[in-house]
Design an enzyme around this catalytic site. Structure first.
Site, PDB file in Angstrom:
ATOM      1  N   THR A  44      -1.015   0.546  -0.781  1.00  0.00           N
ATOM      2  CA  THR A  44      -1.427  -0.809  -0.445  1.00  0.00           C
ATOM      3  C   THR A  44      -0.526  -1.411   0.621  1.00  0.00           C
ATOM      4  OG1 THR A  44      -2.170  -1.065  -2.720  1.00  0.00           O
ATOM      5  CG2 THR A  44      -1.938  -3.074  -1.428  1.00  0.00           C
ATOM      6  N   TYR A 131       4.381   9.670  -7.870  1.00  0.00           N
ATOM      7  CA  TYR A 131       3.180   8.976  -7.400  1.00  0.00           C
ATOM      8  C   TYR A 131       2.024   9.968  -7.340  1.00  0.00           C
ATOM      9  CZ  TYR A 131       0.728   5.497  -4.438  1.00  0.00           C
ATOM     10  OH  TYR A 131      -0.136   4.571  -3.919  1.00  0.00           O
ATOM     11  N   LYS A 159       3.138   7.656 -12.196  1.00  0.00           N
ATOM     12  CA  LYS A 159       2.016   6.774 -11.863  1.00  0.00           C
ATOM     13  C   LYS A 159       0.762   7.637 -11.789  1.00  0.00           C
ATOM     14  CE  LYS A 159       0.538   3.607  -8.137  1.00  0.00           C
ATOM     15  NZ  LYS A 159      -0.719   4.269  -7.709  1.00  0.00           N
TER      16      LYS A 159
END
Length: 297
Positions: A44, A131, A159
């Site tokens: 993001t 990630y 995550k």
């Protein structure tokens, strides 16, 4: 720090550079809302579109603006040497954690990825979040690889992508992964649509795109789920179905949230790097109507 709401703010930018004032405003908004972690320079946050110097600068600004909220930044890059350099610079400016996706151009093997994390975790002094984002990296972790990586020093969290929509299947997914990782490593769900079901299934954190712009709305879901009120977390998430529908309509959360930030006056237009574009025309009007109707904050 790898529990609760990890909020991922945008890094507003155009072809002239990063809008530092707007970025710091977004981070300060998260700090005032008292999110649990501010995760700058994630997908993001557009890390892949920024130079190393720009990323170091953004990490510094995030730490400065975050007050007492811990900051995590992404150190993803194509080459291990670049990842190590980014890690060193991020630690120097005071981040409390690092976020590492296995970025690649050539397809990576499971052993390639394990070697990356093995090298990086041996050379850092702050905890790291793994990630797992196949939508951007095009690499799919096996649970067994997660288990091997989670046993490395300095790994604090994983995550994961969104869990299955069925609560029973979501619980089974989380339990299967928990069996393979050390007890001190947390599991954070991403994919905002799946946040409530993921936390209700036992995830410790929500790593949220929406939370980077609308932290109070995301915190309400997070607090309900982590306090054991699964019905309330589900109710609050279901109330956001018009927003989830926009994510599907426009190919994911990033473009919608970037457009929403422009509409709210928190960033200027354009706020994303070319060739990316925020939504225009009727779609933009549609996004404006939904975020106003839902009273997101």
């Amino acid at each position: 720090m790898f529990t609760g709401l990890g909020a991922f703010p945008l890094t507003p930018m155009n072809e002239q550079g990063v809008d530092e004032k707007a970025f710091m405003g977004l981070v300060q908004q998260l700090a005032r809302a008292k999110v649990d972690t501010i995760a700058a320079l994630g997908s993001t946050g557009g890390y892949a579109y920024l130079s190393r110097a720009e990323r170091t600068r953004i990490a510094h600004l995030a730490v400065e603006a975050a007050e007492d909220v811990p900051v995590m930044v992404s150190i993803g890059a194509l080459r291990t040497r670049e990842v190590l350099a980014l890690a060193e610079e991020a630690q120097k400016v005071g981040v409390k954690a690092l976020l590492l996706p296995p970025v690649s151009y050539q397809k990576l093997s499971q052993d390639d990825v394990f070697s990356l994390y093995e090298t990086v975790t041996a050379n850092i002094s702050v905890p790291l979040c793994v990630y797992d984002n196949p939508g951007t990296t095009h690499f799919e972790f096996t649970d067994e690889l997660h288990g091997r990586i989670a046993a490395l020093p300095n790994v604090g969290s994983i995550k994961i992508p969104g869990v299955p929509e069925s609560p029973d299947l979501a619980c089974a997914r989380v339990e299967r992964l928990r069996e393979l990782i050390p007890s001190h490593v947390t599991i954070g769900v991403s994919g905002d649509v799946f946040a409530a079901v993921g936390m209700n299934a036992g995830c410790d954190a929500w790593y949220s795109v929406m939370g980077g712009l609308f932290p109070h709305t995301a915190l309400a879901i997070t607090r309900a789920a982590l306090s054991g009120d699964a019905d309330e977390a589900t109710r609050l998430s279901d109330a956001l179905k018009p927003l989830w529908a926009l994510f599907r309509q426009f190919g994911g959360s990033f473009r919608v949230i970037a457009t929403a930030a422009e509409l709210r006056g928190l960033t200027c237009f354009p706020s994303v790097p070319l060739p990316l574009r925020t939504v225009t025309g009727e779609g933009r009007d549609q996004i404006a109507a939904v975020i106003d109707a839902l009273e997101l904050s």
